[in-house]
Design an enzyme around this catalytic site. Structure first.
Site, mmCIF file in Angstrom:
data_model
loop_
_atom_site.group_PDB
_atom_site.id
_atom_site.type_symbol
_atom_site.label_atom_id
_atom_site.label_comp_id
_atom_site.label_asym_id
_atom_site.label_seq_id
_atom_site.Cartn_x
_atom_site.Cartn_y
_atom_site.Cartn_z
ATOM 1 N N PHE A 87 6.578 -3.398 1.434
ATOM 2 C CA PHE A 87 5.701 -2.903 0.374
ATOM 3 C C PHE A 87 6.224 -3.406 -0.964
ATOM 4 O O PHE A 87 7.329 -3.075 -1.379
ATOM 5 C CB PHE A 87 5.607 -1.371 0.329
ATOM 6 N N ASP A 112 13.790 -6.637 -3.866
ATOM 7 C CA ASP A 112 12.936 -5.670 -4.550
ATOM 8 C C ASP A 112 13.632 -4.313 -4.485
ATOM 9 O O ASP A 112 13.628 -3.649 -3.449
ATOM 10 C CB ASP A 112 11.560 -5.628 -3.864
ATOM 11 N N LYS A 146 10.093 1.598 -11.602
ATOM 12 C CA LYS A 146 10.114 3.042 -11.370
ATOM 13 C C LYS A 146 11.094 3.815 -12.276
ATOM 14 O O LYS A 146 10.774 4.040 -13.428
ATOM 15 C CB LYS A 146 10.333 3.331 -9.895
HETATM 16 C C1 LIG Z 1 6.548 1.223 -5.926
HETATM 17 C C2 LIG Z 1 7.006 -0.077 -5.452
HETATM 18 C C3 LIG Z 1 6.437 -1.262 -5.922
HETATM 19 C C4 LIG Z 1 5.238 -1.291 -6.854
HETATM 20 O O1 LIG Z 1 5.485 -0.677 -8.072
HETATM 21 P P1 LIG Z 1 4.231 -0.263 -9.003
HETATM 22 O O2 LIG Z 1 4.882 0.240 -10.255
HETATM 23 O O3 LIG Z 1 3.487 0.809 -8.268
HETATM 24 O O4 LIG Z 1 3.417 -1.478 -9.220
HETATM 25 C C5 LIG Z 1 6.959 -2.456 -5.471
HETATM 26 N N1 LIG Z 1 7.998 -2.491 -4.618
HETATM 27 C C6 LIG Z 1 8.570 -1.366 -4.141
HETATM 28 C C7 LIG Z 1 9.730 -1.481 -3.216
HETATM 29 C C8 LIG Z 1 8.097 -0.113 -4.519
HETATM 30 O O5 LIG Z 1 8.635 0.980 -4.017
#
Ligand SMILES: *Cc1c(COP(=O)(O)O)cnc(C)c1O
Length: 416
Positions: free
Chosen positions: A143, A240, A269
């Protein structure tokens, strides 16, 4: 059952809003620390933390003060001009992370897009991949966000069905834990990554622990082997850490558990201190310097207000020992959850204050269990049908964890 007041808001939201979420039936209007309140004044313990965006707790007074002071002074300028808060933030994040260069955006998905662009430019301009041929290998169950390019390499139909045509140049290999290897020597996941590498591969992009997939924790050594593979084949390892980073797993970055360093790092985040969206892509200058003026950007990216808040949020991670707390409280929480004796629990796993409880689906759905926990004053969120995640703010204390454990045990053992 939601009250008539809550019902009114729930109805309004479903009437006028797109139905791209299915929230639990509770209408919130106040947050403080690890707690949230609904419009009727009922109090809840937050076990979702806005998917790990709320590490510092809700409405941290010191961050509120910063946002208040800075917003009176200067908030938005765009990158047409230099600002003090932005320069200070870049220096702080670079020194803290050990990455030479930082590019800021707003949301996580934008920072992932930035990483993809950086990897592709590096592929063409540094590695010499022929134009438009660069490939990036990702993991199944990934994700990374919701843009059209990012869902192009998702392996989850819910994220991509009906959104094509998709961006080419991506391929998915097995995330550790998604295949049935019985020993490190036979590890299929490293093999599938290796098999997918060709002369046009510029990067491997993965989450060190998969969050949305259900807190999937790879075996020890997996990330290290992936690092070695990338080094050997001259491809970038990009992590990520939008959700796993900034203390969530009990280390500043999850990759520190494996004593490695990626070539590119994506943050988001919690970087905004649970007040504002701010995200970043970090790398060496060699990679970052392929961005030239005009090649990439964002109107709000790196604005003085978000920069100032993010700088303070980084300071507070250390001043308030949030990373240590994530480790000690997380270890405690995990071990106690593992002690719960119930046939509805298939597995409890996680690192730091980032825990997934996988249920035996036949007994009860994760969503139903979340509903039962809501009635006990605990806000939780399922991921897929069978996993409940517990990810409280990193400032949570032992008393609150014990209270939560008590409620979780009560609810789970009530299910026969
Ligand atoms: C939440 C998340 C995203 C996307 O972040 P947004 O601020 O919602 O665009 C990408 N990668 C990971 C691992 C996430 O948990």
């Amino acid at each position: 059952m939601p009250s008539s007041l809550q019902d009114e808001y729930i109805k309004k939201e479903s009437l006028y809003g797109a139905k791209n979420y299915s929230p639990l039936s509770v209408v919130l209007n106040k947050g403080e620390g690890a707690y949230l309140w609904d419009v009727d004044g009922n109090k809840y313990l937050d076990m979702v933390s806005a998917y790990s965006a709320v590490s510092h707790g809700h409405s941290h007074p010191k961050l509120i003060e910063v946002i208040h002071e800075q917003s009176k002074k200067l908030s938005i300028t765009s990158r047409a001009f230099y600002t003090e808060p932005f320069a200070d933030f870049l220096e702080k994040l670079s020194n803290l992370s050990g990455f030479e260069s930082v590019l800021t955006m707003n949301t996580g998905a934008e920072a992932v897009e930035t990483a993809i662009k950086a990897a592709r430019r590096w592929g063409y301009f540094s590695k010499g991949i022929p134009e438009d041929k660069a490939e990036i290998i990702v993991a199944d169950g990934n994700f990374h966000g919701r843009t059209t390019t990012i869902v192009s390499f998702s392996t989850d139909d819910a994220y991509k069905k009906g959104f094509g045509p998709f961006t080419p140049g991506f391929d998915a290999a097995n995330f550790c834990g998604s295949c049935e290897c019985d020993s490190i020597e036979k590890c299929l996941s490293i093999n599938t990554f290796e098999k997918k590498i060709n002369e046009n591969t510029c990067a491997i992009l993965v989450e060190p622990i998969q969050g949305e997939a259900g807190i999937r924790v790879p075996r020890e050594g997996w990330l290290k082997e992936l690092r070695a593979l990338c080094t050997e084949k001259n491809i970038l390892l990009i992590l990520d850490e939008i959700q796993s980073g900034l203390g969530r797993t009990g280390k500043l970055f999850a990759y520190e558990h494996e004593n490695i360093k990626p070539d590119g790092l994506i943050l988001g985040k919690a970087l905004g201190g649970a007040l504002l969206p701010i995200s970043a892509f970090l790398s060496s200058k060699e990679i970052m310097n392929h961005f030239k003026p005009g090649s990439h950007g964002s109107t709000f990216g790196g604005n003085p207000l978000a920069s100032k808040v993010a700088s303070k949020a980084l300071d507070l991670l250390f001043e308030e020992k949030l990373i240590e707390n994530s480790k000690t409280m997380g270890d405690y929480f995990l071990s106690k959850l593992k002690d719960i004796d119930s046939k509805i629990i298939k597995e409890v796993r996680g690192k730091g204050l980032w825990i997934g409880m996988e249920l035996n689906n036949a007994e009860v759905s994760a969503k139903n269990l979340c509903m039962m926990l809501l009635n006990e004053g605990l806000l939780c969120k399922e991921t897929h049908e069978t996993v409940i995640r517990f990810a409280p703010p990193l400032m949570i204390g032992k008393k609150d964890i014990d209270w939560a454990l008590n409620k979780i045990t009560k609810v789970i053992t009530s299910i026969k």
